[in-house]
Design an enzyme around this catalytic site. Structure first.
Site, short mmCIF file in Angstrom:
data_model
loop_
_atom_site.label_atom_id
_atom_site.label_comp_id
_atom_site.label_asym_id
_atom_site.label_seq_id
_atom_site.Cartn_x
_atom_site.Cartn_y
_atom_site.Cartn_z
N SER A 149 0.85 -1.18 0.00
CA SER A 149 0.00 0.00 0.00
C SER A 149 0.89 1.24 0.00
CB SER A 149 -0.84 -0.01 1.28
OG SER A 149 -1.48 1.24 1.49
N TYR A 162 -1.69 -0.75 10.50
CA TYR A 162 -1.81 -1.09 9.07
C TYR A 162 -0.48 -0.80 8.36
CZ TYR A 162 -3.67 -1.15 4.27
OH TYR A 162 -3.90 -1.43 2.93
#
Ligand SMILES: NC(=O)c1ccc[n+]([C@@H]2O[C@H](COP(=O)([O-])OP(=O)(O)OC[C@H]3O[C@@H](n4cnc5c(N)ncnc54)[C@H](OP(=O)(O)O)[C@@H]3O)[C@@H](O)[C@H]2O)c1
Length: 252
Positions: A149, A162
């Site tokens: 990501s 995350y």
């Protein structure tokens, strides 16, 4: 149209929605037989039927990749039922945001178990098969694509765990890339920015309300599937190591 992946087999984790579903469809269109792994069997059955309607070949693997035995069994069934494994798309992931102070610990556990351990279990089980496929016809090269990501490059206020998981995916991918490069197993890292999928919907309502305005323009899952397809259809001597893709208007 020439199907570059004809005669090869791809396993896509998190194939029941979003980027995984779009990628499975795109790889099937390039001629790969695709194994579809996720927990929601009904979604996988529907996707498999669509792929078969378009002349492709698909195998449904209902599994939870946070369970090491289920992850290994998904890889084994792919090889047993489809004959080999040339391409692993390590895509299943979850993003649970919000302040670290007072965060529910089970959310942190869920992210580490899926984004890190689930990815590692699949990678571990797949590597011997990828090495075999890379030594073999038709392509003499194999691919593992790990989905990170933008958060794997820059941590922000509210995405700490995350980001931790995605930074870890980046580190593991680069190390494994170096280890397998000479054996023609390419390990690639894809780092999407905001993409319209179910990903954000798993957040608590108060987090959802807080992040709603953070996401402006978003890409479609098919945009990331395009990038993944580009990576795994390169000629044998070309490895796309890392790809960061944002919607044009996304600044950070
Ligand atoms: N969307 C974005 O903006 C964005 C940006 C950067 C990176 N990413 C990354 O892209 C990847 C795909 O996410 P997405 O955006 O396509 O979200 P998504 O639509 O929520 O897809 C997540 C997939 O993971 C599967 N999954 C969840 N838990 C699982 C488990 N325990 N075992 C097996 N499969 C499991 C889900 O299927 P089941 O629920 O059926 O198991 C689903 O197919 C993730 O790694 C995410 O971090 C997304």
């Amino acid at each position: 149209m020439q199907q570059i992946l004809r005669g090869t087999v791809a396993l896509v984790t998190g194939a029941s929605s979003g980027i995984g579903a779009a990628t499975a469809t795109a790889l099937a269109a390039q001629g790969a037989a695709v194994a579809l792994a996720a927990r929601r069997r009904d979604r996988l059955d529907t996707l498999a039927a669509e792929i078969k309607d378009q002349g492709g070949s698909a195998l449904v693997l209902e599994c939870d990749v946070t369970d090491q035995q289920q992850a290994a069994a998904a890889v084994d069934r792919t090889v047993t039922e489809l004959g080999r494994l040339d391409t692993l798309i390590n895509n299943a992931g979850v993003m649970l945001l919000g302040p670290a102070a007072g965060a529910p610990l089970d959310e942190w556990q869920q992210m580490v178990e899926l984004n890190v351990l689930g990815l590692l279990y699949c990678a571990h089980a797949a590597v011997p098969h990828l090495l075999r496929a890379a030594a073999d016809e038709p392509r003499q090269v194999a691919d593992m694509v790990n989905i990170s990501s933008v958060a794997g490059r820059a941590a922000r206020n509210g995405n700490g765990v995350y980001a931790l998981t995605k930074f870890g995916v980046g580190a593991f991918s680069e190390s494994l890339r170096q280890e397998l490069a000479r054996q023609y197993v390419r390990v690639s890292l894809v780092e999407p920015g905001a993409t319209a999928t179910e990903l954000a919907s798993h957040n608590r309502p108060e987090v959802l309300a807080a992040i709603r305005n953070q996401f402006g323009q978003r890409m479609a899952a098919g945009d990331i599937a395009d990038a993944i397809t580009y990576i795994v259809t390169r000629p044998r001597h070309v490895a796309v190591n890392e790809m960061l893709i944002r919607p044009t208007e996304q600044e950070r």
